[in-house]
Write an enzyme that holds these catalytic residues in place. Structure first.
Site, mmCIF file in Angstrom:
data_model
loop_
_atom_site.group_PDB
_atom_site.id
_atom_site.type_symbol
_atom_site.label_atom_id
_atom_site.label_comp_id
_atom_site.label_asym_id
_atom_site.label_seq_id
_atom_site.Cartn_x
_atom_site.Cartn_y
_atom_site.Cartn_z
ATOM 1 C CG HIS A 1 -2.045 0.964 1.148
ATOM 2 N ND1 HIS A 1 -1.870 2.330 1.171
ATOM 3 C CD2 HIS A 1 -3.392 0.761 1.031
ATOM 4 C CE1 HIS A 1 -3.047 2.927 1.089
ATOM 5 N NE2 HIS A 1 -3.998 2.001 0.996
ATOM 6 C CB THR B 1 -7.559 18.892 -53.372
ATOM 7 O OG1 THR B 1 -7.723 18.894 -54.791
ATOM 8 C CG2 THR B 1 -7.632 20.325 -52.862
ATOM 9 C CG HIS B 2 -8.605 14.258 -53.668
ATOM 10 N ND1 HIS B 2 -9.389 13.424 -52.897
ATOM 11 C CD2 HIS B 2 -9.398 15.306 -54.002
ATOM 12 C CE1 HIS B 2 -10.598 13.938 -52.788
ATOM 13 N NE2 HIS B 2 -10.633 15.082 -53.441
ATOM 14 C CB SER C 1 23.621 2.199 -42.255
ATOM 15 O OG SER C 1 22.648 1.295 -42.772
ATOM 16 C CE LYS D 1 17.030 6.982 -48.268
ATOM 17 N NZ LYS D 1 15.703 6.976 -48.902
ATOM 18 C CD GLU E 1 10.302 8.952 -42.123
ATOM 19 O OE1 GLU E 1 10.050 8.647 -43.298
ATOM 20 O OE2 GLU E 1 11.359 8.609 -41.554
ATOM 21 C CB SER F 1 -2.837 0.186 -12.598
ATOM 22 O OG SER F 1 -4.083 -0.142 -13.191
#
Length: 445
Positions: free
Chosen positions: A68, A142-143, A265, A270, A277, A309
């Site tokens: 407790h 759009t889209h 890597s 890149k 992200e 909890s």
């Protein structure tokens, strides 16, 4: 040098050491109120006030036996109280939830203030970025498909206002979580005077619950988590825009890329949108806390601890993750690289198809029937333009649609007003009424 995220403020809010400091403060305020009312001896107040908070390690040691947490805390704190007999009056008339919910309300308010300060910083960063790019032409989509000309600042202004609204929702939620209760078992004040609750609320700058049934009902805490979920999702919307803008085929936007930074890597060329992200991924974590926390609203009768909890994980995780998201998104916005030249190239890349809406209206204003004549003519020319874009030299690409439209009009015996079409086939024509938007944005704080 890239600014790194550290957790000193938010980490301290949710640390066990700070929690026990708050527990001591709440218990001491209750003792003071009792003593002032003559419920307990006045001479016990000072020893209790001077007793240092117990260490988390000592509380853990006792809790391993008692199972407790509040009893373990009270026992460990009593060991620090001189004379120890004074500790007998600690927790007088209270139940565990009185202590837990009141201290939690302080933690939630403290965490909120940290988030609000960071949200202010992000709103300002978005506002300033949008104002700098109020004339940076780009194609609206759009889209995912080219639509009409726009300016980059307009897109960012939308994010700025959305983040400001999210901040304001969190500010409202601050009041919803700044609620405490010290009302005893099942909340009937059977062994504690309501004036004790009012005293503690005043001292901690909290609001006493209108009613409590041993626990403060969790609708306010749910509102707080949901406000952060909305804020995190606005961060995701910003990041998603950057992710699209950094695609190789688009190349209008890019995250800052520091000296010595590596993108892959295996592939040295890149430059990946890693911040964006990360933001998109972590926003899912914040949204994922909404349902578990809301399920703490319905409890068995006056109280159970099925919410406890969940909250020990969800509440710190939500605010810590949102804190980090605000940091990351501010870093993303302040370091964002905008390629205005590339935006213009992309705007012209569909041969003038982005002007079909104004061309249609120009033809209708010249007297053509919209459905029977103007729309079919413009659509035929547009569909043919789509098919021929890849065969047209770059030097002529921006005029393909107009050339095709002229030929289709001639075949149909229709004479076009070339001067009128010149006037409407300009990207500036589409954004000339955005001034009031940026005027409103300039006042955003």
């Amino acid at each position: 040098m890239i600014e790194r995220y550290t957790l000193p403020e938010m980490g301290r809010v949710w640390s066990d050491a700070h929690k026990y400091e708050l527990w001591c403060e709440v218990e001491t305020l209750v003792v003071e109120a009792h003593a002032a009312a003559g419920t307990i001896p006045a001479e016990v107040v000072e020893p209790i006030r001077k007793a240092p908070p117990p260490t988390p390690e000592r509380v853990d040691e006792i809790e391993a036996v008692t199972q407790h947490d509040v009893i373990a805390f009270l026992s460990a704190w009593a060991d620090n109280t001189e004379p120890r007999e004074a500790a007998a009056y600690v927790h007088f008339g209270m139940t565990s939830s009185d202590l837990l919910d009141t201290a939690l309300a302080v933690q939630l308010v403290e965490a909120t203030d940290i988030l609000l300060a960071k949200a202010d910083t992000l709103v300002a960063a978005l506002r300033d970025h949008a104002l700098r790019h109020r004339n940076t032409l780009r194609v609206g989509r759009t889209h995912g498909i080219h639509a009409e000309p726009d300016v980059w600042g307009h897109r960012v202004a939308d994010f700025a206002f959305a983040m400001a609204r999210s901040r304001d929702r969190l500010r409202q939620a601050r009041a919803a979580v700044g609620v405490m209760a010290i009302s005893g078992a099942v909340g009937t004040y059977s062994n504690i005077d309501p004036e004790v609750e009012r005293h503690v609320a005043r001292k901690l700058d909290l609001k006493a619950a209108d009613v409590s049934t041993q626990v403060v009902i969790r609708d306010g805490i749910s509102e707080w988590v949901n406000a952060q979920a909305l804020m995190a999702t606005v961060c995701e919307a910003i990041a998603l825009e950057v992710r699209h803008g950094q695609r190789t085929e688009v190349r209008e936007l890019s995250e800052a890329f520091g000296k010595g930074q590596k993108g892959s890597s295996a592939m040295p060329h890149k430059k990946n949108p890693i911040l964006s992200e990360r933001i998109c991924g972590l926003a899912r974590v914040v949204r994922g806390q909404m349902v578990p926390v809301m399920e703490g609203i319905p409890l068995w009768h006056e109280r159970d601890i099925s919410h406890s909890s969940v909250e020990r994980v969800a509440l710190p995780d939500t605010s810590i993750t949102t804190d980090y998201l605000l940091h990351l998104t501010t870093r993303l916005v302040t370091g964002l690289v905008v390629d205005a030249d590339r935006m213009r190239v992309n705007l012209d890349s569909t041969g003038g198809l982005i002007y079909t809406s104004t061309v249609l209206l120009e033809l209708v204003e010249a007297g053509m029937s919209r459905d029977d004549a103007a729309y079919p003519l413009v659509q035929r020319a547009a569909m043919e333009t789509w098919q021929t874009l890849d065969t047209v030299p770059e030097t002529r690409k921006s005029t393909v649609f107009r050339d095709t439209l002229r030929r289709h009009a001639q075949e149909a015996g229709i004479e076009l007003d070339e001067a009128g079409l010149d006037a409407v086939c300009r990207p500036e024509r589409f954004v000339q009424r955005l001034g009031p938007v940026f005027d409103r944005l300039a006042t955003l704080s």
